[in-house]
Scaffold this motif. Structure first.
Motif, PDB file in Angstrom:
ATOM      1  N   GLY A  76       0.718  -1.097  -0.016  1.00  0.00           N
ATOM      2  CA  GLY A  76       0.019   0.190  -0.135  1.00  0.00           C
ATOM      3  C   GLY A  76       0.906   1.230   0.046  1.00  0.00           C
ATOM      4  N   GLY A  77       2.057   1.136  -0.174  1.00  0.00           N
ATOM      5  CA  GLY A  77       3.173   2.280  -0.061  1.00  0.00           C
ATOM      6  C   GLY A  77       3.409   2.874   0.973  1.00  0.00           C
ATOM      7  N   TYR A  78       3.117   2.000   2.099  1.00  0.00           N
ATOM      8  CA  TYR A  78       3.376   2.712   3.470  1.00  0.00           C
ATOM      9  C   TYR A  78       5.211   2.324   3.928  1.00  0.00           C
ATOM     10  N   HIS A  79       5.689   3.361   4.476  1.00  0.00           N
ATOM     11  CA  HIS A  79       7.194   3.434   4.859  1.00  0.00           C
ATOM     12  C   HIS A  79       7.371   3.168   6.388  1.00  0.00           C
ATOM     13  N   PHE A  80       7.956   2.130   6.832  1.00  0.00           N
ATOM     14  CA  PHE A  80       7.932   1.893   8.211  1.00  0.00           C
ATOM     15  C   PHE A  80       9.006   2.611   9.047  1.00  0.00           C
ATOM     16  N   VAL A  81       8.663   3.255  10.053  1.00  0.00           N
ATOM     17  CA  VAL A  81       9.682   4.039  10.820  1.00  0.00           C
ATOM     18  C   VAL A  81       9.343   3.772  12.203  1.00  0.00           C
ATOM     19  N   THR A  82      10.251   4.118  13.475  1.00  0.00           N
ATOM     20  CA  THR A  82      10.356   3.882  14.728  1.00  0.00           C
ATOM     21  C   THR A  82       9.385   5.119  15.118  1.00  0.00           C
ATOM     22  N   VAL A  83       8.880   5.000  16.279  1.00  0.00           N
ATOM     23  CA  VAL A  83       8.080   6.149  16.767  1.00  0.00           C
ATOM     24  C   VAL A  83       8.721   7.187  16.950  1.00  0.00           C
ATOM     25  N   SER A  84       9.941   7.404  17.387  1.00  0.00           N
ATOM     26  CA  SER A  84      10.557   8.526  17.316  1.00  0.00           C
ATOM     27  C   SER A  84      10.886   9.365  16.140  1.00  0.00           C
ATOM     28  N   GLU A  85      10.972   8.472  15.029  1.00  0.00           N
ATOM     29  CA  GLU A  85      11.114   9.035  13.737  1.00  0.00           C
ATOM     30  C   GLU A  85       9.895   9.711  13.554  1.00  0.00           C
ATOM     31  N   LEU A  86       8.815   8.878  13.722  1.00  0.00           N
ATOM     32  CA  LEU A  86       7.561   9.407  13.401  1.00  0.00           C
ATOM     33  C   LEU A  86       7.026  10.715  14.145  1.00  0.00           C
ATOM     34  N   LEU A  87       7.479  10.897  15.360  1.00  0.00           N
ATOM     35  CA  LEU A  87       7.143  12.186  16.231  1.00  0.00           C
ATOM     36  C   LEU A  87       7.826  13.191  15.386  1.00  0.00           C
ATOM     37  N   ARG A  88       9.007  12.976  14.824  1.00  0.00           N
ATOM     38  CA  ARG A  88       9.870  14.162  14.240  1.00  0.00           C
ATOM     39  C   ARG A  88       9.164  14.309  13.076  1.00  0.00           C
ATOM     40  N   ALA A  89       8.412  13.514  12.280  1.00  0.00           N
ATOM     41  CA  ALA A  89       7.694  13.826  10.948  1.00  0.00           C
ATOM     42  C   ALA A  89       6.510  14.516  10.962  1.00  0.00           C
TER      43      ALA A  89
END
Length: 344
Positions: A291-304
């Protein structure tokens, strides 16, 4: 300096920063230098979960009661319960999170098949580990700490329900877990030094920097307590282990994927208690990637992007976890004894 040279220098700086960021949760050199492939792969013995009350109640503390590292207070925009993040650029980011829970009345396991899949597919993830779980599984905890794909968060010492624990107990649950992590990190540093890999330890965080609520439960005072200890509260907006009674891994994955949005945080477990999670994860990650999703850690997600928050945590809808206030004893740290006729 010519414009082109300045541009090239800027690109090099950005690349260097990106490389440093990618290694901020561990080091491949450290991981592979301290464990063989077979040791990392694990065995079926890792997945053993003891029955509640099969051994004496264990509320014993770690070897050190408070961590040496103090985190700065949580900033204002991260002081509530974070369910997901709205990516600033609309990116299709998703964070897989795995709880490693262990209560006072039993020893949970380590679902090595899940971790092996994530490593084989180079999928980042965040593991929220209980302090007692880390003490029960020191090798596995250190492997997760050393792995650059993963970050390790705090999931309380013995899975205490923060909605019913008093402030003193809540602080113990958090600080004992931070201290246990430090003790294992010190052992990791000792082993790294013996192998000439001390420099790699700079990539391993000194303490966990995120917190997950046991049962997703909190009281109003919990927000200030954890913010003061420097730990943002990470919830979820998608259940990865939904079960319609059929036990079908395919249906669980489909249920989750239908609810995922850019910036979603998915709740899963890696303590070998849910029976089919190791079957769900490969299906789920394959569907998300398609589905085109890119996996990240939670900390990376918070910075995004910008976090979406609530004042009180829950599973799928507000109030759906209040039963845990009385379902388990000792603030959530104990199963009722097998001789109990009913829950309190």
């Amino acid at each position: 300096m010519p414009t082109l040279t300045r541009l090239a220098l800027a690109v090099l700086v950005l690349l260097a920063a990106s490389t440093a960021h990618a290694a901020s949760n561990g080091s491949e050199t450290l991981l592979r230098g301290l464990w063989t492939e077979a040791q990392l792969a694990g065995t079926p013995a890792d997945r053993v979960v003891t029955k509640p009350w099969a051994q004496p109640l264990d509320n014993s503390p770690p070897a050190r009661l408070t961590p040496e590292t103090t985190l700065p207070p949580v900033p204002a925009d991260l002081r509530e319960v974070i369910r997901r993040v709205n990516p600033a650029k609309g990116e299709r980011l998703v964070a897989l999170t795995f709880d490693l829970c262990e209560r006072a009345t039993n020893v949970a396991g380590y679902q090595n098949e899940i971790v092996n899949h994530l490593r084989a597919q180079h999928i980042p993830a965040t593991f929220f580990a209980g302090g007692k779980w880390m003490r029960s599984h020191p090798e596995k905890a250190m492997q997760l700490m050393a792995d650059p794909l993963f970050e390790v968060g705090n999931h309380a010492w013995t899975h205490a329900n923060m909605a019913v624990a008093d402030d003193a107990e809540a602080r113990r649950q958090v600080l004992w877990t931070q201290a246990q992590y430090e003790l294992l990190r010190a052992e990791l540093a000792r082993r790294a030094a013996a192998k000439g890999l001390s420099a790699e330890m700079a990539a391993v965080p000194p303490v966990p920097r995120l917190f997950r609520l046991p049962y997703g439960r909190n009281a109003e005072r919990t927000l200030d307590l954890l913010a003061g200890l420097g730990l943002p509260i990470i919830q979820w907006d998608v259940l990865g282990e939904w079960n319609d009674g059929s036990g079908s891994p395919q249906k669980s994955a489909e249920y989750a994927v239908k609810r995922v949005r850019p910036g979603s945080i998915i709740l899963l477990h890696a303590n070998a208690v849910p029976k089919n999670t190791q079957l769900v994860v490969p299906i789920l990650t394959r569907m998300l990637a398609a589905g085109g999703y890119h996996f990240v850690t939670v900390s990376e997600l918070l910075r995004a992007g910008t976090p979406e928050t609530v004042r009180s945590g829950y599973f799928a809808k507000p109030g759906d976890n209040v039963q845990y206030d009385t379902l388990f004893l000792g603030g959530g740290t104990q199963h009722p004894r097998p001789t109990d006729a009913k829950h309190p």
